[in-house]
Design a protein around this motif. Structure first.
Motif, PDB file in Angstrom:
ATOM      1  N   LEU A  15       0.831  -1.194   0.000  1.00  0.00           N
ATOM      2  CA  LEU A  15       0.000   0.000   0.000  1.00  0.00           C
ATOM      3  C   LEU A  15       0.869   1.248   0.000  1.00  0.00           C
ATOM      4  CD1 LEU A  15      -2.934   0.901   0.082  1.00  0.00           C
ATOM      5  CD2 LEU A  15      -2.795   0.923   2.560  1.00  0.00           C
ATOM      6  N   GLU A  16       1.971   1.160   0.755  1.00  0.00           N
ATOM      7  CA  GLU A  16       2.870   2.307   0.819  1.00  0.00           C
ATOM      8  C   GLU A  16       3.433   2.611  -0.569  1.00  0.00           C
ATOM      9  OE1 GLU A  16       6.814   3.392   3.324  1.00  0.00           O
ATOM     10  OE2 GLU A  16       5.432   1.929   4.193  1.00  0.00           O
ATOM     11  N   VAL A  17       3.861   1.564  -1.224  1.00  0.00           N
ATOM     12  CA  VAL A  17       4.417   1.749  -2.572  1.00  0.00           C
ATOM     13  C   VAL A  17       3.357   2.346  -3.481  1.00  0.00           C
ATOM     14  CG1 VAL A  17       5.271   0.562  -4.598  1.00  0.00           C
ATOM     15  CG2 VAL A  17       6.067  -0.106  -2.342  1.00  0.00           C
ATOM     16  N   ALA A  18       2.173   1.791  -3.406  1.00  0.00           N
ATOM     17  CA  ALA A  18       1.105   2.259  -4.287  1.00  0.00           C
ATOM     18  C   ALA A  18       0.808   3.728  -4.038  1.00  0.00           C
ATOM     19  CB  ALA A  18      -0.147   1.415  -4.066  1.00  0.00           C
ATOM     20  N   ARG A  19       0.818   4.103  -2.763  1.00  0.00           N
ATOM     21  CA  ARG A  19       0.505   5.507  -2.461  1.00  0.00           C
ATOM     22  C   ARG A  19       1.615   6.421  -2.917  1.00  0.00           C
ATOM     23  NH1 ARG A  19      -2.121   4.459   3.455  1.00  0.00           N
ATOM     24  NH2 ARG A  19      -4.255   4.180   2.724  1.00  0.00           N
ATOM     25  N   LYS A  20       2.848   5.987  -2.720  1.00  0.00           N
ATOM     26  CA  LYS A  20       3.982   6.806  -3.162  1.00  0.00           C
ATOM     27  C   LYS A  20       3.924   6.979  -4.668  1.00  0.00           C
ATOM     28  CE  LYS A  20       7.464   6.327   0.351  1.00  0.00           C
ATOM     29  NZ  LYS A  20       8.403   5.337   0.869  1.00  0.00           N
ATOM     30  N   GLU A  21       3.578   5.894  -5.304  1.00  0.00           N
ATOM     31  CA  GLU A  21       3.537   5.935  -6.748  1.00  0.00           C
ATOM     32  C   GLU A  21       2.530   6.968  -7.232  1.00  0.00           C
ATOM     33  OE1 GLU A  21       2.575   2.460  -9.678  1.00  0.00           O
ATOM     34  OE2 GLU A  21       4.394   2.150  -8.505  1.00  0.00           O
ATOM     35  N   LYS A  22       1.463   7.051  -6.494  1.00  0.00           N
ATOM     36  CA  LYS A  22       0.439   8.014  -6.877  1.00  0.00           C
ATOM     37  C   LYS A  22       0.996   9.424  -6.756  1.00  0.00           C
ATOM     38  CE  LYS A  22      -4.062   9.712  -5.753  1.00  0.00           C
ATOM     39  NZ  LYS A  22      -4.675  10.302  -4.572  1.00  0.00           N
ATOM     40  N   VAL A  23       1.689   9.656  -5.634  1.00  0.00           N
ATOM     41  CA  VAL A  23       2.278  10.974  -5.433  1.00  0.00           C
ATOM     42  C   VAL A  23       3.242  11.276  -6.572  1.00  0.00           C
ATOM     43  CG1 VAL A  23       3.735  12.340  -3.919  1.00  0.00           C
ATOM     44  CG2 VAL A  23       2.005  10.838  -2.948  1.00  0.00           C
ATOM     45  N   GLN A  24       4.055  10.275  -6.890  1.00  0.00           N
ATOM     46  CA  GLN A  24       5.036  10.470  -7.963  1.00  0.00           C
ATOM     47  C   GLN A  24       4.333  10.773  -9.270  1.00  0.00           C
ATOM     48  OE1 GLN A  24       8.602   9.359  -8.014  1.00  0.00           O
ATOM     49  NE2 GLN A  24       8.663   9.389  -5.784  1.00  0.00           N
ATOM     50  N   ALA A  25       3.289  10.005  -9.523  1.00  0.00           N
ATOM     51  CA  ALA A  25       2.582  10.204 -10.782  1.00  0.00           C
ATOM     52  C   ALA A  25       2.017  11.615 -10.845  1.00  0.00           C
ATOM     53  CB  ALA A  25       1.476   9.174 -10.917  1.00  0.00           C
ATOM     54  N   GLU A  26       1.521  12.074  -9.697  1.00  0.00           N
ATOM     55  CA  GLU A  26       0.967  13.424  -9.697  1.00  0.00           C
ATOM     56  C   GLU A  26       2.052  14.464  -9.921  1.00  0.00           C
ATOM     57  OE1 GLU A  26      -1.106  13.677  -6.047  1.00  0.00           O
ATOM     58  OE2 GLU A  26      -2.915  12.767  -6.871  1.00  0.00           O
ATOM     59  N   GLN A  27       3.189  14.225  -9.273  1.00  0.00           N
ATOM     60  CA  GLN A  27       4.277  15.166  -9.463  1.00  0.00           C
ATOM     61  C   GLN A  27       4.734  15.175 -10.916  1.00  0.00           C
ATOM     62  OE1 GLN A  27       7.059  13.873  -6.563  1.00  0.00           O
ATOM     63  NE2 GLN A  27       6.347  15.352  -5.025  1.00  0.00           N
ATOM     64  N   ALA A  28       4.710  13.991 -11.506  1.00  0.00           N
ATOM     65  CA  ALA A  28       5.144  13.908 -12.904  1.00  0.00           C
ATOM     66  C   ALA A  28       4.222  14.694 -13.813  1.00  0.00           C
ATOM     67  CB  ALA A  28       5.178  12.445 -13.334  1.00  0.00           C
ATOM     68  N   LYS A  29       2.970  14.766 -13.409  1.00  0.00           N
ATOM     69  CA  LYS A  29       2.014  15.496 -14.245  1.00  0.00           C
ATOM     70  C   LYS A  29       2.244  16.996 -14.177  1.00  0.00           C
ATOM     71  CE  LYS A  29      -1.878  12.443 -13.864  1.00  0.00           C
ATOM     72  NZ  LYS A  29      -3.124  12.314 -13.110  1.00  0.00           N
ATOM     73  N   LYS A  30       2.839  17.440 -13.060  1.00  0.00           N
ATOM     74  CA  LYS A  30       3.048  18.887 -12.900  1.00  0.00           C
ATOM     75  C   LYS A  30       4.002  19.414 -13.969  1.00  0.00           C
ATOM     76  CE  LYS A  30       2.178  18.975  -7.988  1.00  0.00           C
ATOM     77  NZ  LYS A  30       2.840  18.853  -6.701  1.00  0.00           N
ATOM     78  N   PRO A  31       3.907  20.707 -14.279  1.00  0.00           N
ATOM     79  CA  PRO A  31       4.708  21.275 -15.361  1.00  0.00           C
ATOM     80  C   PRO A  31       6.202  21.005 -15.194  1.00  0.00           C
ATOM     81  CG  PRO A  31       3.178  22.916 -14.476  1.00  0.00           C
ATOM     82  CD  PRO A  31       2.998  21.680 -13.685  1.00  0.00           C
TER      83      PRO A  31
END
Lengths: 521, 165
Positions: A97-113
């Motif tokens: 779950l931790e990995v999955a949540r981190k991944e989400k954060v990363q994915a969101e950061q990746a979307k940022k400009p």
């Protein structure tokens, strides 16, 4: 959702890219308790539930909750594979779950400009993860591995343990590794002695490994022959209808289970005990008898004989549909009286004053809603009659305080009949008292007047206002009687004391409208 | 004091708060007492109940989930399967066992594998599609069967009134 007190829930996965895990986790939940399977058992209709859950259901109605097929608890079999899956899932869950949540954060950061992380991550994988919202394990492992800042993520994805073992480069220290591959390094001359020992050690180790590996896939927890013999420890439900209450009580005592209460309660308790006990027999981590007794006690407090109350609602919480205003209106009289009583007692602590008031309240209580308490300090039952009409008196009176006193009941009935005969006088009496605000704070009832000597002196003028001879005479004569004694201060105490409890109503009822006099005549 | 029933109710409460079905809100009136719930059900779209919000009270027995809760609407709802006092009559709320009248199969009735969520979803679909075979409110059932326009009109008026329009 983070925190040490976080309770695992399938919805945890919904906010991560691993949405599919939510369904996986739901599949690992028992349909009855909606929690992770605890000692899953398979029924003869091939449905799986926690041991305790299905045992409780079967003892309640003998049917599988899923398909309504009849089944018996004795036919339940352990589903060890599922138990292992649940255990392993629970072990792997927090990290995953931790990995999955981190991944989400990363994915969101990746979307940022800024897209700072994109350089580090395999952009194809990220894009795919964003697209379909779920990732395969290998993909997530690659993702995790590409994130150099999170070394623990790599370890986690290795947790399935089938990764190849990459031997380290041999240090150049002049030592030789054991030829049998135990990994130890030694000088060449020690090798001969080591090999002999190593052979033994290896055999031992293999045996050990066979044992130690089993917890991982739980073979050791499978009911080996030893456990099968333990299965005979299971106790069976009794044919309760065949047992007498005394025998059942004896059985409960033999089992070391509380044996108080009705037969119905004892049956329920025994069933609960059997279910607790057998579910414990099913599980691999046996608990002690004391723990089971504690569980039974918890059952007793929530569903058994010591449960809060019948409808399962705790008594401290007011019912939502409770009619507060209605209650206040219907009992306003009582509340007012109690408040007035309390005030009076506070102002005149002298016993001479309070004694007659006590009598007073007894009579009021006897008239409006007789209760067993004579000090009038308890709130009267909601269904008690609030009006002082005669026919309503005799029901509660005969029901409650004078229940066991036939003489009193007979006497009361007689008076009531008499009173009923002359009831038409009553309202006028009321009117007369309403004009007299002496006793304003208490309920003005006719009964109070003759027994309360302090007002005796005022009575003549009061009674003078009423215009019917009979009741006037009746009350007058009574007043005369008490009036003569009224001069004696001692009478105030003695008069109420002399009258026996059950005879109390005789006076008020006979006084109400002079009915007593009528009966005498 | 933690009984099987309260544990399971808590589990269901948590599930309903984190992942609620559309048009349904439910939870204990007071978190000290998990055995009394309040639920809000939206009138299903495309039915005369559309736009209405129907509050209901759910009372759970001590031996939940072996036995089903009871459900009672707190507002007037004119519906063939709701008693005039608001009590809901639906097979999923009936204690396990065979129906003596053979109206419903055992599989439709309550079983511990059901849940509050399933009850509320069933009630929502019951609102959309009344079952007039064994009506709780005979007048409403007859009106629904014989004078559908009047029925719709009455329901819509009730909904408007309940919204204070």
């Amino acid at each position: 959702m983070d925190g040490s007190f976080d309770i695992p829930d399938p919805s945890d996965w919904l906010e991560t890219p691993l949405k599919g895990f939510s369904d996986l986790e739901n599949a690992l939940h028992c349909d009855i308790c909606k929690e992770f399977y605890d000692t899953p058992m398979i029924t003869s209709c091939c449905h799986t539930f926690c041991s305790k859950c299905i045992r409780t259901c079967l003892s309640a109605n003998g049917k599988c909750p899923s398909c309504q097929t009849s089944d018996q608890a004795s036919k339940l079999r352990n589903n060890w594979v599922l138990q292992t899956i649940v255990d392993q899932f629970l072990t792997a869950r927090p990290a995953a779950l931790e990995v999955a949540r981190k991944e989400k954060v990363q994915a969101e950061q990746a979307k940022k400009p800024g897209k700072r992380k994109r350089a580090v991550l395999d952009s194809d994988d990220i894009a795919q993860a964003e697209q379909d919202g779920r990732t395969t394990r290998s993909k997530s492992r690659r993702l995790a591995a590409s994130q150099t800042s999170e070394p623990e993520a790599v370890e986690i994805s290795d947790s399935d343990g089938d990764e190849e073992y990459a031997p380290e480069q041999q240090p150049d220290d002049g030592l030789i590794e054991c030829l049998l591959g135990c990994g130890k390094r030694m000088k060449a001359e020690e090798m001969g002695a080591h090999i002999d020992r190593c052979e033994e050690e290896k055999q031992q180790e293999q045996a050990n490994r066979a044992k130690s590996r089993t917890p991982v896939n739980s073979f050791s927890s499978r009911p080996a022959p030893a456990q099968n013999t333990k299965a005979s420890e299971r106790i069976s439900e009794l044919s309760y209808s065949m047992l007498t209450e005394a025998k059942l009580r004896q059985k409960l005592r033999d089992a070391g289970v509380p044996n108080w209460g009705s037969k119905q309660l004892m049956i329920k308790r025994h069933m609960e005990w059997v279910n607790l006990w057998n579910a414990n027999c099913d599980s691999k981590g046996r608990r002690s008898r004391n723990e089971l007794v504690r569980d039974l006690d918890a059952w007793e407090r929530t569903q058994g004989g010591r449960a809060p109350n019948q409808n399962g609602l705790s008594s401290t919480i007011m019912r939502k549909d409770f009619d507060g205003t209605g209650w206040a209106t219907s009992h306003g009289q009582d509340f007012g009286r109690l408040i007035a009583d309390a005030k009076r007692r506070k102002n005149n602590p002298a016993t001479e004053e309070s004694r007659p008031k006590d009598v007073d309240t007894v009579e009021v209580a006897a008239k409006s809603a007789p209760g067993p308490d004579t000090d009038g300090s308890s709130i009267l039952p909601p269904n008690s009659s609030q009006t002082s009409r005669q026919p309503e008196h005799n029901f509660p009176e005969t029901e409650r305080p004078y229940e066991n006193n036939l003489e009193a009941i007979a006497s009361i009935r007689q008076k009531v009949e008499a009173a009923n005969a002359g009831r038409h006088i009553e309202p006028v009496m009321n009117a007369g008292f309403d004009n007299e605000p002496v006793n304003g704070e208490t309920t003005p009832t006719q009964a109070e007047n003759p027994v309360e000597p302090p007002r005796g002196a005022q009575n003549p003028s009061l009674l003078g206002q009423s215009h019917f001879g009979m009741s006037e005479r009746g009350s007058m004569s009574r007043h005369d009687r008490s009036g003569s004694e009224c001069e004696l201060p001692g009478h105030l105490q003695s008069s109420p004391m002399k009258v026996p409890m059950f005879a109390m109503p005789q006076r008020p009822i006979s006084d109400v409208d002079g009915g007593g006099d009528m009966a005498e005549r | 004091m933690n009984s099987v029933a309260s544990k399971r109710l808590f589990q269901e409460y948590k599930h309903l708060t984190t992942d609620p079905p559309e048009g349904i809100t439910a939870g204990p009136v007071n978190e000290d007492d998990l055995f009394l719930w309040e639920a809000l059900i939206q009138g299903p779209e495309g039915t005369p109940y559309e736009g209405g919000i129907f509050p209901a009270e759910l009372k759970f027995p001590k031996d939940y989930p072996l036995m089903p809760p009871t459900m009672k609407f707190q507002t007037d709802i004119w519906h063939p399967n709701v008693y005039p006092n608001g009590t809901v009559c639906i097979s999923i709320l009936h204690a396990p066992g065979e129906d003596p009248n053979h109206y419903e199969q055992a599989s439709e009735r309550w079983s511990p594998i059901q849940s509050v969520e399933k009850i509320l979803i069933s009630v929502m679909s019951m609102i959309a599609e009344p079952n007039d075979e064994s009506p709780a409110n005979v007048d409403a059932a007859r009106m629904w069967r014989e004078r559908k326009p009047d029925f719709d009109k009455r329901v819509k008026a009730d909904v408007r009134r309940s919204l204070g329009l």
